[in-house]
Design an enzyme around this catalytic site. Structure first.
Site, mmCIF file in Angstrom:
data_model
loop_
_atom_site.group_PDB
_atom_site.id
_atom_site.type_symbol
_atom_site.label_atom_id
_atom_site.label_comp_id
_atom_site.label_asym_id
_atom_site.label_seq_id
_atom_site.Cartn_x
_atom_site.Cartn_y
_atom_site.Cartn_z
ATOM 1 N N GLY A 168 -141.737 -18.164 64.710
ATOM 2 C CA GLY A 168 -141.094 -16.979 64.148
ATOM 3 C C GLY A 168 -140.955 -17.008 62.638
ATOM 4 N N HIS A 192 -139.604 -23.452 53.697
ATOM 5 C CA HIS A 192 -138.150 -23.466 53.519
ATOM 6 C C HIS A 192 -137.475 -24.099 54.721
ATOM 7 C CE1 HIS A 192 -139.249 -19.674 55.493
ATOM 8 N NE2 HIS A 192 -138.094 -19.763 56.136
ATOM 9 N N HIS A 250 -143.352 -19.207 52.443
ATOM 10 C CA HIS A 250 -143.098 -20.205 51.404
ATOM 11 C C HIS A 250 -142.188 -21.216 52.105
ATOM 12 C CE1 HIS A 250 -142.001 -21.277 47.001
ATOM 13 N NE2 HIS A 250 -141.317 -22.120 47.779
ATOM 14 N N HIS A 305 -145.046 -23.852 45.521
ATOM 15 C CA HIS A 305 -145.383 -22.973 46.638
ATOM 16 C C HIS A 305 -146.246 -23.703 47.661
ATOM 17 C CE1 HIS A 305 -146.226 -19.187 48.767
ATOM 18 N NE2 HIS A 305 -147.382 -19.804 49.043
ATOM 19 N N THR A 331 -141.170 -15.981 59.022
ATOM 20 C CA THR A 331 -141.374 -14.642 58.447
ATOM 21 C C THR A 331 -141.687 -14.678 56.956
ATOM 22 O OG1 THR A 331 -139.001 -14.366 58.080
ATOM 23 C CG2 THR A 331 -139.893 -13.493 60.143
ATOM 24 N N CYS A 369 -141.030 -17.418 45.690
ATOM 25 C CA CYS A 369 -141.425 -17.750 44.312
ATOM 26 C C CYS A 369 -140.719 -16.817 43.334
ATOM 27 C CB CYS A 369 -142.942 -17.662 44.140
ATOM 28 S SG CYS A 369 -143.849 -19.086 44.787
HETATM 29 P P1 5GP Z 1 -137.986 -17.672 58.480
HETATM 30 O O1 5GP Z 1 -137.785 -16.595 59.525
HETATM 31 O O2 5GP Z 1 -139.302 -17.490 57.759
HETATM 32 O O3 5GP Z 1 -137.783 -19.071 58.991
HETATM 33 O O4 5GP Z 1 -136.807 -17.473 57.441
HETATM 34 C C1 5GP Z 1 -136.818 -16.528 56.433
HETATM 35 C C2 5GP Z 1 -135.385 -16.289 56.057
HETATM 36 O O5 5GP Z 1 -135.363 -15.647 54.804
HETATM 37 C C3 5GP Z 1 -134.632 -15.381 57.043
HETATM 38 O O6 5GP Z 1 -133.502 -16.077 57.555
HETATM 39 C C4 5GP Z 1 -134.240 -14.181 56.187
HETATM 40 O O7 5GP Z 1 -132.949 -13.673 56.496
HETATM 41 C C5 5GP Z 1 -134.299 -14.736 54.778
HETATM 42 N N1 5GP Z 1 -134.618 -13.748 53.759
HETATM 43 C C6 5GP Z 1 -135.603 -12.807 53.815
HETATM 44 N N2 5GP Z 1 -135.632 -12.088 52.684
HETATM 45 C C7 5GP Z 1 -134.648 -12.588 51.901
HETATM 46 C C8 5GP Z 1 -134.176 -12.244 50.574
HETATM 47 O O8 5GP Z 1 -134.678 -11.346 49.901
HETATM 48 N N3 5GP Z 1 -133.140 -12.970 50.079
HETATM 49 C C9 5GP Z 1 -132.546 -13.986 50.802
HETATM 50 N N4 5GP Z 1 -131.521 -14.627 50.237
HETATM 51 N N5 5GP Z 1 -132.967 -14.336 52.036
HETATM 52 C C10 5GP Z 1 -133.994 -13.647 52.575
HETATM 53 ZN ZN ZN Z 2 -143.905 -19.017 47.077
#
Ligand code: 5GP
Ligand code: ZN
Length: 113
Positions: free
Chosen positions: A93, A100, A98, A46, A95, A7
């Site tokens: 996994g 995506h 929000h 969100h 992390t 967000c």
């Molecule tokens: P998840 O693991 O939740 O599927 O994906 C989260 C993604 O967000 C990860 O691939 C991580 O590298 C990315 N990510 C985490 N923090 C940031 C950030 O501050 N900026 C950007 N551009 N990507 C982020």
């Molecule tokens: Zn959000």
């Protein structure tokens, strides 16, 4: 959501490498790319994860997939191929909570399923 990372990225409070934006979605490059092309496509609304999506989000979810297709073309990976990943919850996994979708391309991936 004040304390949500994505967000805050959408709002411009945290810098990002924006690739695309419209009234429904925001797309930006992943900070730790897992492939030569690694873009995150997020709804501006969100939602914690796919579990929170409701029938009213049907159009939004379709729009995200068509945005992925459009970005695959503009990034030059439409013909070579790409993968779209959504991690939902702990076992997957996830992390950042929000919703995506990862758009990954520019490399040959190991087949998962
Ligand atoms: P998840 O693991 O939740 O599927 O994906 C989260 C993604 O967000 C990860 O691939 C991580 O590298 C990315 N990510 C985490 N923090 C940031 C950030 O501050 N900026 C950007 N551009 N990507 C982020
Ligand atoms: Zn959000």
């Amino acid at each position: 959501m004040q304390d949500c990372l994505f967000c805050n990225i959408i709002a411009g409070n945290i810098p990002s490498q924006k690739v695309y934006e419209d009234e429904l979605v925001y797309a930006f490059r992943d900070i730790a790319p897992a492939a030569p092309v690694h873009i995150l496509i997020v709804p501006k609304e969100h939602l914690c994860c796919l579990n929170e999506a409701k029938p009213e989000h049907q159009m939004l979810l379709g729009h995200i997939l068509l945005t992925a297709q459009k970005l695959a073309k503009s990034e030059g990976i439409a013909d070579s191929g790409y993968r779209i990943v959504n991690n939902c919850g702990e076992n997957a996994g996830q992390t950042v909570f929000h919703l995506h979708f990862h758009l990954l391309g520019g490399a040959q991936f190991t087949k998962l399923v």
